[in-house]
Write a protein that holds these residues in place. Sequence first.
Motif, PDB file in Angstrom:
ATOM      1  N   PHE A  30      27.719  96.239  64.441  1.00 48.31           N
ATOM      2  CA  PHE A  30      26.640  95.258  64.330  1.00 48.31           C
ATOM      3  C   PHE A  30      26.047  94.996  65.715  1.00 48.31           C
ATOM      4  CE2 PHE A  30      26.545  93.696  59.948  1.00 48.31           C
ATOM      5  CZ  PHE A  30      27.612  94.413  59.444  1.00 48.31           C
ATOM      6  N   VAL A  52      23.420  87.658  59.478  1.00 52.60           N
ATOM      7  CA  VAL A  52      24.800  87.399  59.037  1.00 52.60           C
ATOM      8  C   VAL A  52      24.926  85.893  58.920  1.00 52.60           C
ATOM      9  CG1 VAL A  52      27.238  87.515  59.643  1.00 52.60           C
ATOM     10  CG2 VAL A  52      25.769  89.508  59.996  1.00 52.60           C
ATOM     11  N   LEU A  70      31.120  87.158  61.190  1.00 54.00           N
ATOM     12  CA  LEU A  70      31.631  88.311  61.936  1.00 54.00           C
ATOM     13  C   LEU A  70      32.910  88.012  62.711  1.00 54.00           C
ATOM     14  CD1 LEU A  70      28.203  89.592  63.210  1.00 54.00           C
ATOM     15  CD2 LEU A  70      29.883  91.076  62.100  1.00 54.00           C
ATOM     16  N   ASP A 105      31.910  91.988  58.274  1.00 53.99           N
ATOM     17  CA  ASP A 105      30.831  91.032  58.557  1.00 53.99           C
ATOM     18  C   ASP A 105      30.905  89.805  57.651  1.00 53.99           C
ATOM     19  OD1 ASP A 105      30.176  93.015  56.589  1.00 53.99           O
ATOM     20  OD2 ASP A 105      28.085  92.355  56.620  1.00 53.99           O
ATOM     21  N   HIS A 247      22.411  87.999  53.783  1.00 59.56           N
ATOM     22  CA  HIS A 247      21.848  88.924  54.780  1.00 59.56           C
ATOM     23  C   HIS A 247      20.334  88.795  54.934  1.00 59.56           C
ATOM     24  CE1 HIS A 247      25.500  90.975  55.844  1.00 59.56           C
ATOM     25  NE2 HIS A 247      25.726  91.442  54.637  1.00 59.56           N
TER      26      HIS A 247
END
Length: 257
Positions: A30, A52, A70, A105, A247
Amino acid sequence: MIENDFQNQNTFTIIPLSEGSFTVDKTKIFQPFEINKDHLQQRPVGSLLVEVQPFVIITSKDILLIDTGLGFSKNGELQIHSNLKANGIQPDQITKVLMSHLHKDHAGGISKMDKLGNYHLSFPNARYYVQQKEFEFAMETGFPSFMSEEISVLQNHPQVEWLNGDGMIDNSIQYHITSAHSPFHQVFWINEGNHKLFFGGDDAPQLQQMKNKFIAKYDFDGKKCMELRQQWWQQGKAEGWTFLFYHDTKTPIFEAQ
Ligand SMILES: [Zn+2]
């Protein structure tokens, strides 16, 4: 909506806890992305732009957290902890953590490492709701999709409620295994009075994907994901669900009507 609120005092407070925008490609790394500064064309071909974004839902009974981000830290503090505090919530006030699946994530903030290198659950008073088979699959599969070390703390932990298949928590939170984005991915409906809130995790990650027919290569069963999205979108519009999009860079919360 106004009518609903009038009939029914019970409602949710929804707080999106964005950890920022990122691009992600085949490497599954990421990379932070600043919408006003960076250019998607300069990222590797096939890169996806994603937010995220875990959510806090305050109901009459609970302070729920849906997925955990994350797990990145800044100045020794988990980002999800600082984001909660910025919204006036202490990590020890979270009563339930609902996990859609354990991709890194979504599950990075499940635990944090102490100075000796041992992992501890990052929400000390919460029950964690995890599909048993998702955990087994994640531990078997490992890197780069899953961070086995960070999630291994769930094993035999007294705070974890192991879910098997579909069911209901406290008569108000419904969970359902879809086997779509990943083999044991689950989605949630949270009911409060007349309101129904829907979290589709990575089966339904962005608003645009609800509106367009789209099969993603990264899904375990992309066709099933697409069909489910269409079904949820129709039903959600008919029943006035509130959708949460983990997302989505622009629309974390969407009130369907
Ligand atoms: Zn995922």
